[in-house]
Design an enzyme around this catalytic site. Sequence first.
Site, PDB file in Angstrom:
ATOM      1  N   ASP A  20      64.368  97.198  61.117  1.00 57.33           N
ATOM      2  CA  ASP A  20      65.778  97.490  61.281  1.00 57.33           C
ATOM      3  C   ASP A  20      65.983  98.944  60.852  1.00 57.33           C
ATOM      4  O   ASP A  20      65.154  99.508  60.139  1.00 57.33           O
ATOM      5  CB  ASP A  20      66.569  96.517  60.392  1.00 57.33           C
ATOM      6  CG  ASP A  20      68.020  96.917  60.277  1.00 57.33           C
ATOM      7  OD1 ASP A  20      68.677  97.021  61.327  1.00 57.33           O
ATOM      8  OD2 ASP A  20      68.493  97.126  59.144  1.00 57.33           O
ATOM      9  N   ASP A  22      69.549 100.848  60.036  1.00 57.05           N
ATOM     10  CA  ASP A  22      70.578 101.116  59.026  1.00 57.05           C
ATOM     11  C   ASP A  22      70.379 100.237  57.794  1.00 57.05           C
ATOM     12  O   ASP A  22      70.334  99.018  57.905  1.00 57.05           O
ATOM     13  CB  ASP A  22      71.974 100.849  59.608  1.00 57.05           C
ATOM     14  CG  ASP A  22      72.268 101.764  60.786  1.00 57.05           C
ATOM     15  OD1 ASP A  22      71.828 102.924  60.751  1.00 57.05           O
ATOM     16  OD2 ASP A  22      72.916 101.312  61.747  1.00 57.05           O
ATOM     17  N   GLU A 315      66.854 103.831  30.822  1.00 56.43           N
ATOM     18  CA  GLU A 315      66.317 103.407  29.521  1.00 56.43           C
ATOM     19  C   GLU A 315      64.938 104.005  29.272  1.00 56.43           C
ATOM     20  O   GLU A 315      63.916 103.359  29.513  1.00 56.43           O
ATOM     21  CB  GLU A 315      66.190 101.878  29.483  1.00 56.43           C
ATOM     22  CG  GLU A 315      67.422 101.088  29.875  1.00 56.43           C
ATOM     23  CD  GLU A 315      68.293 100.733  28.672  1.00 56.43           C
ATOM     24  OE1 GLU A 315      67.821 100.893  27.519  1.00 56.43           O
ATOM     25  OE2 GLU A 315      69.439 100.328  28.880  1.00 56.43           O
TER      26      GLU A 315
END
Length: 383
Positions: A20, A22, A315
Amino acid sequence: MTEKMATASLTKLVRCVILDLDGTLLNTDGIVGNVLKVQLSRYGKQWDGREAHKILGKTPFEAAAAVVEDYQLPCSTIEFISQISPLFSDQWCNIKALPGANRLLKHLKNHGVPMALASNSPKESIEAKISYHDGWKSSFSVIIGGDEVRTGKPSPDMFLEAAKRLSMEPSSCLVIEDSLPGVTAGKAAEMQVVAVPSLPKQSHLYTAADEVINSLLDLRPEKWGLPPFEDWVDGTLPLDPWYIGGPVIKGFGRGSKVLGIPTANLSTKGYSDLLAEHPSGVYFGWAGLSSRGVFKMVMSIGWNPYFDNKEKTIEPWILYKFDEDFYGEELRLIIVGYIRPEANFPSLESLIAKIHEDGEIAEKALELPLYSSYKNDPYLRSS
Ligand code: ADP
Ligand code: RBF
Ligand code: MG
């Protein structure tokens, strides 16, 4: 039986890949939001980003119809489409490839794996969008647009047509999709489907997929009988480096206390684009502290699934034992590689063990010339 044989016997092996566009290869989500924001404001309405999931993977007509209805716009769907079309065309040159997209296309192309592109967008828009990305058009033996089949995804038509044009059996095709309609279409075509959800924290919705991965960086082609990536080095994936820095701020107050692993949190303010661009996961690199020097560093970026945070945080665990805190000090990071996606764990002990394993991987990898060269980057000392 070896682990490899066990995996191979559980999954069906494929010979080609149907992608695919998008949300899978291209980061179009932001563009869609921008365009709708502009056009809705002309109607005195305000685009609410939270509705993004409603239009994901729909055909352009369905997506436009949903917006016209939800916002009760005084125009027809066709009129709305004609108003936003030029706005979209203006944006195509700005759409970025998603992390790992170029790497994946190059890899499959180099190994002669046939590829098709199957998107609900009209063929003309597909061609325009990919024209801004070097080498993409020639990667695909087949390109199918939503205007070339009777019904778009979630109907399987587009994928079946792609298989036909590739001269492949559907069972020999691996579909890679970010949207639910796309996954539905792939399964209806009786293909293997890997989902790469483009909206965060949605993976639980993708139960129909054969596998759900966090980003294209996590795709393991060998699981599907395709050639493995050759760029992993000692459990790490080299990246184009990215640079972030700022004063150390207070985090959730549990790094040292709950895990025994302090993380010097950076503010995400000013980095929202960068954070949105990079998949959540465990990364490593170098950390510069203004008055202390340069150290090895391993970090997680994301929602910490074990704690199910509401915001995406940064983090960094500096792989050095300090005698005191350094809140407020300027911290500069160069992120040079990727280790793994964030995960949930059955126990705190297993999360802690995994983070220590990440630390060892980073510690060792950062000795490699490939990564150690960044240690001397002036960015780390220029605060
Ligand atoms: P917080 O929730 O505020 O992030 P932590 O328990 O994670 O608290 O502790 C992080 C703080 O500990 C850092 O801000 C820093 O001042 C200090 N610290 C001490 N040693 C380290 C280290 N090796 N790596 C990261 N932070 C450290
Ligand atoms: N949290 C998770 O929930 N899942 C993880 O896979 C995960 N991996 C981490 C890897 C590293 C190297 C570090 C430093 C932290 C990781 N954490 C992970 C984040 C951890 O939950 C966090 O640092 C604490 O919650 C402190 O806020
Ligand atoms: Mg912390």
